[in-house]
Design a protein around this motif. Sequence first.
Motif: not given
Length: 92
Positions: A68-92
């Motif tokens: 899954l490619m997730v396009h984001y606005d780096p002015v509003r969201l950093s890659a690290e913050a996005l990873k932190a929000q996605l990680a719990p979603m991987l667990k179901g």
Amino acid sequence: MTARTDPQPRQPSLEQPLFLDAGDTALIVEFGRDIDRQASALVLALAQRVREAGIAGVVETVPTFRSLMVHYDPVRLSAEALKAQLAPMLKG
């Protein structure tokens, strides 16, 4: 002189997806190297969770058979913050 050997990069798996930076405005969540139905189901489930979460700064998701490619606005969201929000979603 001895040759330096770098450790093998971690391979993505269904149990442990891999986050890959795709430039400065996209992040890829890769579920494996092979195309299979289980990986595809995981990709589509994650895409739905991301849509439902309404993460501020996420512009678009692009599912493929194994990632899954997730396009984001780096002015509003950093890659690290996005990873932190996605990680719990991987667990179901």
